[in-house]
Every structure is written in structure tokens, then in C-alpha cells.
Design a protein around this motif. Structure first.
Motif, mmCIF file in Angstrom:
data_model
loop_
_atom_site.group_PDB
_atom_site.id
_atom_site.type_symbol
_atom_site.label_atom_id
_atom_site.label_comp_id
_atom_site.label_asym_id
_atom_site.label_seq_id
_atom_site.Cartn_x
_atom_site.Cartn_y
_atom_site.Cartn_z
ATOM 1 N N GLU A 446 0.971 -1.059 0.079
ATOM 2 C CA GLU A 446 -0.134 0.095 0.029
ATOM 3 C C GLU A 446 1.066 1.057 0.052
ATOM 4 O OE1 GLU A 446 -4.716 1.053 1.678
ATOM 5 O OE2 GLU A 446 -2.884 0.777 3.206
ATOM 6 N N GLU A 447 1.927 1.339 0.954
ATOM 7 C CA GLU A 447 2.549 2.334 0.676
ATOM 8 C C GLU A 447 3.338 2.367 -0.606
ATOM 9 O OE1 GLU A 447 5.263 1.654 3.837
ATOM 10 O OE2 GLU A 447 4.261 2.162 5.193
ATOM 11 N N SER A 448 3.843 1.568 -1.275
ATOM 12 C CA SER A 448 4.118 1.373 -2.595
ATOM 13 C C SER A 448 3.901 1.985 -4.450
ATOM 14 C CB SER A 448 5.661 0.089 -3.278
ATOM 15 O OG SER A 448 5.783 0.198 -1.809
ATOM 16 N N GLY A 449 2.224 1.883 -3.354
ATOM 17 C CA GLY A 449 0.782 1.951 -4.391
ATOM 18 C C GLY A 449 0.707 0.862 -5.059
ATOM 19 N N ILE A 450 1.542 -0.392 -4.982
ATOM 20 C CA ILE A 450 1.096 -1.261 -5.647
ATOM 21 C C ILE A 450 -0.396 -2.048 -5.521
ATOM 22 C CG2 ILE A 450 1.703 -3.414 -5.805
ATOM 23 C CD1 ILE A 450 4.611 -3.154 -5.046
ATOM 24 N N LEU A 451 0.085 -1.595 -4.163
ATOM 25 C CA LEU A 451 -1.898 -2.628 -4.152
ATOM 26 C C LEU A 451 -2.717 -1.700 -2.926
ATOM 27 C CD1 LEU A 451 -3.428 -4.745 -5.992
ATOM 28 C CD2 LEU A 451 -2.621 -6.695 -4.331
ATOM 29 N N SER A 452 -3.863 -1.677 -2.906
ATOM 30 C CA SER A 452 -4.388 -0.732 -1.958
ATOM 31 C C SER A 452 -5.100 -2.012 -0.795
ATOM 32 C CB SER A 452 -5.737 0.204 -2.226
ATOM 33 O OG SER A 452 -6.927 -1.087 -2.945
ATOM 34 N N GLN A 453 -5.133 -1.913 0.445
ATOM 35 C CA GLN A 453 -5.475 -2.429 1.020
ATOM 36 C C GLN A 453 -6.605 -2.899 0.776
ATOM 37 O OE1 GLN A 453 -3.786 -3.044 4.348
ATOM 38 N NE2 GLN A 453 -4.877 -4.471 5.851
ATOM 39 N N THR A 454 -7.972 -2.276 0.405
ATOM 40 C CA THR A 454 -8.749 -2.989 -0.458
ATOM 41 C C THR A 454 -8.582 -4.245 -1.499
ATOM 42 O OG1 THR A 454 -10.196 -1.087 0.413
ATOM 43 C CG2 THR A 454 -11.338 -3.055 -1.144
ATOM 44 N N GLU A 455 -8.079 -3.688 -2.428
ATOM 45 C CA GLU A 455 -7.730 -4.987 -3.348
ATOM 46 C C GLU A 455 -7.367 -5.886 -2.632
ATOM 47 O OE1 GLU A 455 -6.947 -1.378 -6.934
ATOM 48 O OE2 GLU A 455 -5.606 -2.161 -5.201
ATOM 49 N N ALA A 456 -6.298 -5.879 -1.851
ATOM 50 C CA ALA A 456 -5.066 -7.272 -1.776
ATOM 51 C C ALA A 456 -6.585 -7.923 -0.504
ATOM 52 C CB ALA A 456 -4.163 -6.482 -0.464
ATOM 53 N N MET A 457 -7.473 -7.464 0.075
ATOM 54 C CA MET A 457 -8.643 -8.280 1.192
ATOM 55 C C MET A 457 -9.457 -8.750 -0.374
ATOM 56 S SD MET A 457 -7.492 -8.255 4.056
ATOM 57 C CE MET A 457 -8.240 -8.734 4.701
ATOM 58 N N ALA A 458 -9.566 -8.077 -0.812
ATOM 59 C CA ALA A 458 -10.254 -8.505 -1.859
ATOM 60 C C ALA A 458 -9.413 -9.929 -2.860
ATOM 61 C CB ALA A 458 -10.793 -7.534 -3.283
ATOM 62 N N ALA A 459 -8.736 -9.697 -2.968
ATOM 63 C CA ALA A 459 -7.661 -11.385 -3.218
ATOM 64 C C ALA A 459 -7.602 -12.278 -2.431
ATOM 65 C CB ALA A 459 -5.927 -10.190 -3.774
#
Length: 470
Positions: A446-459
Motif C-alpha cells: 500500500e505504501e508503494s502504491g502497488i495495491l491498496s488494502q481493499t484490493e489486497a483483501m479482495a484478493a
């Protein structure tokens, strides 16, 4: 055996002697010899009611078959039948004195039943116990039989009866796991392999695996129970049927079916039925498999409930009792531990059964008493142990939902869920950074802008769902 009031004199196999027997007891000289020579364990042949009943049922069916075959008159038959019913009612337990683990190949057991039933039948007819002037243990109660066909028949009948409540307990445990699988269906959980973080899953999926296994255990126990319907009755000493009239075999199975409610049947090869006890290897093997499988589940529960601070702590087991005499507040997973310990005993029993089955010799297996002792012990241990495991442990398990989710989202297992989105090489590099820096992989992305927390949790949510759903 302190006050002796009845004297019996018998001459058998060059042994002549008087044996004094309490007047209120129904056993005879052969029972006393078996008791004196072969008592090695704390259990008698009456300890397991199913075994006691099975022996009496065989004797009752034999008396009725002997009546049909003209071997026994109606008066003696009726008295023997009533005596068998009294045995089944438990009225004669204090006279069934022979050790369950006796080493006579079952002869002492058979004669204990023959003498008790004969003496009780004497009383039914108004005669004194011990005289055998009307009903004789060998001539009448044991008519058309041998220890070699009655003992293994009774062993099979008793095992068949004892397996029913065990299968019922396993089915109830499976239903309890089904309920837990549904209860925990939405709880995110860290799947582990080799005790290392692996992949996202649901806690309910873990319990659904336990449920599926336990349903299968019940099915396999039921299948092996069905293999106990073939009995050696009618084979007499070695399978030839010598000493029994031609009409006896069909009659004894007909009467046994009416008495027990089970369609027991004669073997296709009576010599095989007398020589071999392989079915008990199969029964014992299923008992071993059941105990070992449930011990694995119990071990899992011990690990997942470890803590409360220094362990995994994702499951909360019911607190059964204090866990230490020196450490205040300590509570141990005693019920899963008991289930594991129980499996050690059942596996040991299985080894004894395997040895006994292997060492039968020629026309019979004379190690049936140890098979009876170990099989009955395993069934009793499992029936009682599973009931307590279900009622006192499984039914009350709860999940620490927050801890389950925290372990997952802060673990390397998240990396697996992100591979389809970011690719193996990129995720691997980020995962190593997470380990080296001691920081959450999700926080780094999330800090690196690669993937948001929401997107990661969806995955993670997607990865925790089975690809192939029924």
C-alpha cells in the motif's frame, strides 16, 4: 470363595478330585479350574454384557435347534432356554467367573457358560444345582457344539453388537464437525503446511475436512461390521460338523436370527471359518484407523488452541479443568490429549490382534480370548472417548476471529493470493522485503502504491474460496 457348601466330583482327562463350590453359585468344577489356573486380568467373561449375551444366545439357539433335530426333549429345551434368558438378564453374572483373557483357547469360557446354564436349568426344573441329573453341561447345554465353533461365533456376535453404538458416536461427531464447519464458514484463516504459513482459507473449510473424514470413518466401520454376519456355528470341532445332526445347522441359524434380529449365516467353507480370523484383523484395523484419524484432529486442535499468549490461539477450547498443580491459571487441552492417548492404546491393541490372528494353528485359532479382550477394549475406549470428546470439547469450540484474520493478513501466505495479480517474481521480492523489515506485506504494497488494502483483501477473499465447489 470362602464358604464352600456344595461338593462336585468329576473324573476327566485322568484328573480325579473333589471341588467345593458355594451353594449359591451356579458354576461347576471346570469353571473353578479355569478360574484357578487362568485368572490373569481384572475382567471376567461377564464384564462385557454383549459377550455374555452372545454366548447365551448361541446356547439358546443351539437348544432350540437340538429340539428340532430330536437331540433334546421339550422339557430340557425349555429349561435351557429359560436359563439362557436369565444369563442375558444378568442374573448369573456372579457365577461367570472365568477370566476374559483366559488361555485355554476358550474352553474354560465355554464350560463356564455350559455349567452355569445347566445348573440354572436344573433349578428351573426343581432340581439341585451341581447334580446334573437332568440337564448336563456337556450332553445337553453343549449338544451339537464345540468350543471351537461357539466361541468365535459369540465373539463375532458380540463385536457386531458393540460396534453399533460406536458407529452412532462417530456419526454424531461427524454431525458436530458439520455444524462447526457451518459456524466458521466466514472466518478467514491462515492455512499452514509443515507448520509454516501457506495459503489463505476459511476456518470452516478446516472443519469441513474433519467432518468429511469422520463421516468416512463411520461408513468404513459400518462396512466392516457387515463382514461379521458369517459364523462358524455348526462346524463343531474342526469344521466337519461331526457330533451335530444333519438338520442342526439350518435350524441353529434360523433360531439365532429370531433371537438376535440379525440374519447371521453359515459360511460357504466351514474349514475356512474355523481356521481363520482375518475378519478381526479388518475390524481391528478400522478401529486403529478411526483412533489414529481422530488423534490427528485432536493434535490439530491442541496446536491451534495453544497459548493463550505464547501460542497460536486461533481456537478456544472449553476449559475443562485446572492444568497444573504449580502454575496458577494454566488450562491444558486435556480432552484432545485424552483422545490422542486413547489412540495409543487402540493401536497397541491392534498389534495384539494381528499377532493372535497370525498365530492360529492348523484347524483352529486358540488365541481367540486375547482377540476378544483387545477388540472389546478398543471399541469401549473409542465409544466412551469419542462421546466425551464431542460433548465436552468439539461442541464448545469457538474461534478468535480477530486473531485468525490477523495471522493471515500479517503472514507470508498473503503473497500466494497476490501472485495471479502481480506475478510470482514481484510478489517474491516484496515478500522477502516484508520478512527482512518485519513489516506487513500489505502495508509495504500500500505504501508503494502497488495495491491498496481493499484490493489486497479482495484478493485474499477470492483465494480463500475453493476453486471447485460442489
Amino acid at each position: 470363595m470362602n464358604t464352600f457348601e456344595r461338593k462336585e466330583t468329576r473324573q476327566e482327562h485322568d484328573y480325579v478330585g473333589d471341588v467345593l463350590i458355594p451353594a449359591d453359585k451356579l458354576y461347576g468344577v471346570n469353571s473353578v479350574r479355569g478360574f484357578d489356573n487362568l485368572s490373569v486380568s481384572p475382567l471376567t467373561v461377564a464384564h462385557y454384557a454383549e459377550f455374555r449375551d452372545a454366548f447365551a444366545q448361541c446356547k439358546q439357539a443351539a437348544a432350540l435347534a437340538n429340539l428340532d433335530s430330536g437331540v433334546l426333549d421339550a422339557e430340557r429345551c425349555a429349561a435351557i432356554v429359560q436359563a439362557c434368558k436369565d444369563v442375558i438378564d444378568g442374573q448369573c453374572d456372579d457365577s461367570l467367573i472365568v477370566d476374559l483373557l483366559e488361555g485355554s483357547g476358550g474352553t474354560s469360557t465355554n464350560m463356564n457358560f455350559n455349567e452355569v446354564i445347566a445348573n440354572r436349568a436344573q433349578q428351573v426344573l426343581g432340581h439341585a444345582a451341581g447334580s446334573y441329573d437332568v440337564v448336563h453341561p456337556n450332553d445337553h447345554v453343549n449338544g451339537s457344539q464345540s468350543t471351537n465353533d461357539v466361541y468365535p461365533a459369540a465373539l463375532k456376535i458380540a463385536t457386531h453388537a458393540m460396534l453399533a453404538p460406536l458407529i452412532d458416536e462417530v456419526q454424531k461427531l461427524a454431525a458436530q464437525f458439520d455444524q462447526k464447519a457451518e459456524q466458521f464458514a466466514d472466518v478467514l484463516h491462515l492455512g499452514r503446511t509443515c507448520l509454516q504459513d501457506a495459503q489463505p482459507m476459511r476456518l470452516g473449510q478446516l472443519f469441513s475436512g474433519y467432518a468429511s473424514l469422520t463421516h468416512r470413518l463411520a461408513e468404513e466401520l459400518g462396512a466392516v461390521r457387515g463382514k461379521l454376519h458369517t459364523l462358524p456355528l455348526g462346524g463343531t470341532a474342526i469344521g466337519t460338523g461331526f457330533g451335530a445332526p444333519a438338520a442342526y445347522r439350518d435350524a441353529v441359524y434360523r433360531h439365532l436370527g429370531e433371537i438376535t434380529g440379525v440374519a447371521y449365516q453359515a459360511p460357504s467353507n466351514p474349514f475356512d471359518a474355523m481356521q481363520n480370523m482375518d475378519v478381526f484383523s479388518r475390524v481391528s484395523g478400522e478401529l486403529r484407523t478411526c483412533s489414529a484419524s481422530l488423534a490427528k484432529i485432536a493434535s490439530d486442535l491442541t496446536v491451534l488452541s495453544s497459548g493463550p499468549v505464547g501460542g497460536i490461539g486461533e481456537l478456544k477450547l472449553p476449559e475443562a479443568q485446572a492444568g497444573s498443580s504449580i502454575m496458577p491459571g494454566k488450562v491444558n487441552p486435556v480432552l484432545p490429549m485424552a483422545m490422542i492417548q486413547l489412540s495409543f492404546a487402540v493401536i497397541g491393541n491392534d498389534v495384539a490382534v494381528a499377532q493372535a490372528v497370525q498365530y492360529g494353528e492348523l484347524e483352529i485359532n486358540h488365541f481367540e480370548p486375547v482377540v476378544a479382550s483387545r477388540i472389546f477394549d478398543s471399541i469401549a475406549l473409542l465409544t466412551n472417548g469419542i462421546r466425551r470428546f464431542r460433548e465436552k470439547c468439539i461442541a464448545g469450540i469457538s474461534a478468535d476471529v480477530a486473531r485468525n484474520e490477523a495471522h493471515l493478513v500479517n503472514s507470508m501466505a498473503v503473497a500466494t493470493a497476490l501472485v495471479p495479480t502481480l506475478g510470482y517474481a514481484s510478489v517474491s521480492k516484496l515478500a522477502r522485503q516484508s520478512v527482512n523489515e518485519g513489516r506487513s506485506l500489505l502495508a509495504i504494497m500500500e505504501e508503494s502504491g502497488i495495491l491498496s488494502q481493499t484490493e489486497a483483501m479482495a484478493a485474499i477473499e477470492k483465494a480463500s474460496r475453493p476453486v471447485f465447489e460442489s
